[in-house]
Design a protein around this motif. Structure first.
Motif, PDB file in Angstrom:
ATOM      1  N   LEU A  69       0.843  -1.199   0.000  1.00 33.66           N
ATOM      2  CA  LEU A  69       0.000   0.000   0.000  1.00 33.66           C
ATOM      3  C   LEU A  69       0.878   1.247   0.000  1.00 33.66           C
ATOM      4  O   LEU A  69       0.637   2.187  -0.768  1.00 33.66           O
ATOM      5  CB  LEU A  69      -0.937  -0.016   1.208  1.00 33.66           C
ATOM      6  N   LEU A  70       1.903   1.261   0.846  1.00 30.16           N
ATOM      7  CA  LEU A  70       2.837   2.392   0.862  1.00 30.16           C
ATOM      8  C   LEU A  70       3.488   2.564  -0.504  1.00 30.16           C
ATOM      9  O   LEU A  70       3.571   3.679  -1.025  1.00 30.16           O
ATOM     10  CB  LEU A  70       3.902   2.196   1.938  1.00 30.16           C
ATOM     11  N   ASP A  71       3.955   1.470  -1.098  1.00 29.82           N
ATOM     12  CA  ASP A  71       4.558   1.544  -2.434  1.00 29.82           C
ATOM     13  C   ASP A  71       3.585   2.143  -3.441  1.00 29.82           C
ATOM     14  O   ASP A  71       3.961   2.972  -4.268  1.00 29.82           O
ATOM     15  CB  ASP A  71       5.003   0.156  -2.903  1.00 29.82           C
ATOM     16  N   ILE A  96       0.847  16.752  -4.649  1.00 29.59           N
ATOM     17  CA  ILE A  96       0.000  15.768  -3.957  1.00 29.59           C
ATOM     18  C   ILE A  96       0.794  15.125  -2.825  1.00 29.59           C
ATOM     19  O   ILE A  96       2.002  14.927  -2.940  1.00 29.59           O
ATOM     20  CB  ILE A  96      -0.541  14.685  -4.936  1.00 29.59           C
ATOM     21  N   ASP A  97       0.088  14.858  -1.761  1.00 27.04           N
ATOM     22  CA  ASP A  97       0.647  14.137  -0.620  1.00 27.04           C
ATOM     23  C   ASP A  97      -0.398  13.113  -0.207  1.00 27.04           C
ATOM     24  O   ASP A  97      -1.580  13.462  -0.054  1.00 27.04           O
ATOM     25  CB  ASP A  97       0.931  15.112   0.527  1.00 27.04           C
ATOM     26  N   ILE A  98      -0.005  11.873  -0.076  1.00 25.98           N
ATOM     27  CA  ILE A  98      -0.913  10.806   0.350  1.00 25.98           C
ATOM     28  C   ILE A  98      -0.281  10.104   1.542  1.00 25.98           C
ATOM     29  O   ILE A  98       0.818   9.563   1.436  1.00 25.98           O
ATOM     30  CB  ILE A  98      -1.173   9.781  -0.782  1.00 25.98           C
ATOM     31  N   ASP A  99      -0.987  10.137   2.670  1.00 27.79           N
ATOM     32  CA  ASP A  99      -0.499   9.474   3.883  1.00 27.79           C
ATOM     33  C   ASP A  99      -1.468   8.367   4.292  1.00 27.79           C
ATOM     34  O   ASP A  99      -2.684   8.542   4.224  1.00 27.79           O
ATOM     35  CB  ASP A  99      -0.390  10.466   5.045  1.00 27.79           C
ATOM     36  N   ILE A 100      -0.916   7.263   4.742  1.00 20.50           N
ATOM     37  CA  ILE A 100      -1.726   6.172   5.299  1.00 20.50           C
ATOM     38  C   ILE A 100      -2.019   6.526   6.747  1.00 20.50           C
ATOM     39  O   ILE A 100      -1.087   6.697   7.540  1.00 20.50           O
ATOM     40  CB  ILE A 100      -0.977   4.826   5.220  1.00 20.50           C
ATOM     41  N   LEU A 101      -3.290   6.643   7.084  1.00 22.11           N
ATOM     42  CA  LEU A 101      -3.683   6.975   8.453  1.00 22.11           C
ATOM     43  C   LEU A 101      -3.962   5.717   9.262  1.00 22.11           C
ATOM     44  O   LEU A 101      -3.396   5.530  10.337  1.00 22.11           O
ATOM     45  CB  LEU A 101      -4.923   7.864   8.449  1.00 22.11           C
TER      46      LEU A 101
END
Length: 137
Positions: A69-71, A96-101
């Motif tokens: 998912l991180l990849d 864009i910034d996408i963080d896993i919460l």
């Protein structure tokens, strides 16, 4: 399938288009977007910039394990033109910034992957959209 919550932010370029494109790519590359928050405009956090952010949160169902998912989120960021998360430990403007919460009830504590996200409770621009998506549950 796993339930994942992702935080998204954009503060340069066409921010609304970047958010729509990121959500579309998440749906195609990670899994169906089940819910998404409204867009929230906020000031930069952790650095100085004249550019305001648009922030949102999405709930996604995925079969990807946390590392993949991180990849996938990092690949989407790169494909959209993001060069790096930070340089010299400093945040910068970004398309864009996408963080896993959150990832189910899973806890991960690795140097480059922490779940739940360690700073999410300190950030209103994360918690406000997250609460919106969680309430819709």
């Amino acid at each position: 399938m796993h339930t994942v919550y992702l935080s998204l932010g954009s503060n340069i370029g066409n921010r609304k288009r970047a958010m729509r494109e990121a959500i579309e790519k998440i749906g195609k590359e990670i899994g169906p977007v089940i819910r998404q928050s409204s867009l929230l405009e906020t000031a930069p956090w952790g650095f100085e910039s004249p550019n305001m952010f648009l922030n949102a949160c999405v709930c996604v169902e995925t079969d990807l394990p946390p590392r993949r998912l991180l990849d996938a989120t990092q690949r989407i960021e790169r494909d959209m033109g993001r060069l790096s998360k930070s340089t010299d430990g400093q945040y910068h403007d970004r398309i864009i910034d996408i963080d896993i919460l959150l990832y189910d009830a899973v806890k991960v504590n690795e140097p480059d992957l922490q779940i739940p996200h360690p700073l999410m409770y300190e950030r209103d621009f994360v918690m406000t959209p997250l609460q919106e998506v969680l309430v819709e549950k």
